[in-house]
Design a protein around this motif. Sequence first.
Motif, short mmCIF file in Angstrom:
data_model
loop_
_atom_site.label_atom_id
_atom_site.label_comp_id
_atom_site.label_asym_id
_atom_site.label_seq_id
_atom_site.Cartn_x
_atom_site.Cartn_y
_atom_site.Cartn_z
N PHE A 222 0.83 -1.20 0.00
CA PHE A 222 0.00 0.00 0.00
C PHE A 222 0.87 1.26 0.00
CE2 PHE A 222 -2.01 3.32 2.62
CZ PHE A 222 -3.10 3.62 1.82
N GLN A 223 1.93 1.24 0.78
CA GLN A 223 2.83 2.39 0.84
C GLN A 223 3.50 2.64 -0.51
OE1 GLN A 223 5.11 0.87 4.34
NE2 GLN A 223 4.76 2.89 5.20
N LEU A 224 3.94 1.57 -1.16
CA LEU A 224 4.57 1.72 -2.47
C LEU A 224 3.59 2.28 -3.49
CD1 LEU A 224 6.58 -1.63 -2.53
CD2 LEU A 224 7.58 0.66 -2.61
N ASN A 225 2.33 1.83 -3.43
CA ASN A 225 1.32 2.37 -4.34
C ASN A 225 1.07 3.85 -4.10
OD1 ASN A 225 0.40 0.47 -6.22
ND2 ASN A 225 -0.81 -0.61 -4.68
N VAL A 226 1.00 4.23 -2.84
CA VAL A 226 0.73 5.63 -2.51
C VAL A 226 1.86 6.53 -2.97
CG1 VAL A 226 0.43 7.27 -0.61
CG2 VAL A 226 -0.80 5.09 -0.58
N ILE A 227 3.09 6.09 -2.71
CA ILE A 227 4.23 6.93 -3.09
C ILE A 227 4.35 7.04 -4.61
CG2 ILE A 227 6.07 5.17 -3.23
CD1 ILE A 227 7.83 7.13 -1.66
N GLY A 228 3.85 6.02 -5.31
CA GLY A 228 3.87 6.08 -6.77
C GLY A 228 2.78 6.97 -7.33
N GLY A 238 3.51 10.16 6.36
CA GLY A 238 4.68 9.73 7.11
C GLY A 238 5.41 8.53 6.52
N PHE A 239 5.12 8.21 5.25
CA PHE A 239 5.82 7.10 4.61
C PHE A 239 7.23 7.55 4.22
CE2 PHE A 239 1.44 5.64 2.84
CZ PHE A 239 1.07 5.26 4.12
N SER A 240 8.21 6.73 4.50
CA SER A 240 9.60 7.06 4.21
C SER A 240 9.92 6.76 2.75
CB SER A 240 10.54 6.27 5.13
OG SER A 240 11.88 6.46 4.75
N ALA A 241 10.09 7.80 1.96
CA ALA A 241 10.41 7.62 0.54
C ALA A 241 11.76 6.95 0.37
CB ALA A 241 10.39 8.98 -0.18
N ARG A 242 12.71 7.31 1.22
CA ARG A 242 14.04 6.72 1.10
C ARG A 242 14.00 5.22 1.38
NH1 ARG A 242 19.20 9.47 3.94
NH2 ARG A 242 18.68 10.97 2.29
N ARG A 243 13.31 4.83 2.43
CA ARG A 243 13.24 3.40 2.79
C ARG A 243 12.51 2.61 1.71
NH1 ARG A 243 9.44 0.28 5.18
NH2 ARG A 243 8.09 2.08 5.54
#
Length: 368
Positions: A222-228, A238-243
């Motif tokens: 879910f985090q990867l989808n949101v950042i994309g 608060g999702f860490s883009a670097r991580r």
Amino acid sequence: MLQLERRPVDSALMRWASPVLALVLTVITGFVLFLAMGRDPVEGLRFFFITPISDVIGLAELGLKMAPLLLCAAGLTVCYRARLWNIGAEGHFLMGALGASVVAVQFLEADGFWVLPLVLLAGVLAGVLWAAIAAGLKTHLHCNEILTTIMLNYIALNFLLYAVHGPLKDPYGFGFPQSVMFGDSSLLPALIPGTRLHIGLAFGLLAAVAVWVMFARSFVGFQLNVIGQDHRAADFAGFSARRLTWLAFLVGGATAGLAGASEVTGPIGQLVPQVSPGYGYTAIIVVFLGRMHALGIIAASALLALTFLGGEMLQIAMNMPKAVTGLFQGLLLFYLLTCDALIHYRIRFRHRARESKVMTPSTAAGEA
């Protein structure tokens, strides 16, 4: 006059119809190209799409070509879902093949169940370490990942060429740039007896399913989808883009590294310069053709694997150049990108407005 008009809402139908339409257009263009080259187009298309898989051996060869494409495509899907344009699967693949070979030649005489897992693990780690270079350049120096991963592909290729011409070269190989043949303990078992198909295909299928489960059922997916989809929303949450960038690159490196390791421990059984006919690059087409979905990637990998077999068949049966494989793959990608425009736009037919009659004093006087 034809015009492209922005759709109010993206077309769900065209999202899935676009790959089919791209394939149809590729076949039609192939038909025309065969005619232009003075070859029988029906026979050419039959040799390209049907003859290679007309028996069990052919289907096994299709699975053999699918395995590295599936593994590379599964890792790239993780990157592309996060809008990280990793073009380096070819480099990860080559380093995975090199890393596995370095370990395999150390255990030529060893006999134990632990040898093969060790060799495969070495390939995975080599792919991960190579991907870590691109991840570090992206997160710490803000380098464009497209440029860095492409350049790393060529560096990986030169490392492999150095190895087969130098430290790993078989001293009894009559001067050919290749390693010694691996021991039996370093080779993958066959899936179908009497064929070259090995369990690398099972690795690829598991990887495709695992990536689907990650995005459908896990929080990190879910985090990867949101950042994309929206980088600012990811930052706000608060999702860490670097991580997440590191995670995506390392997964891509691991799966492609495993693909390279599976290739040298499969029917090849040694490291050779031609270990990859371009699996890493072709996997990019697989990802977009399969719509980054597990079932779509499996189907797309089968189709692209067929282009490799079809190209080889055309060389044998019709004396055509090897480049025909790349030609069909390039056409497929071109038409896919073109048809994808219809997801966001629709074609409208508009009539040109008639030119208005310009009234001048002379014409006005004449009409009066």
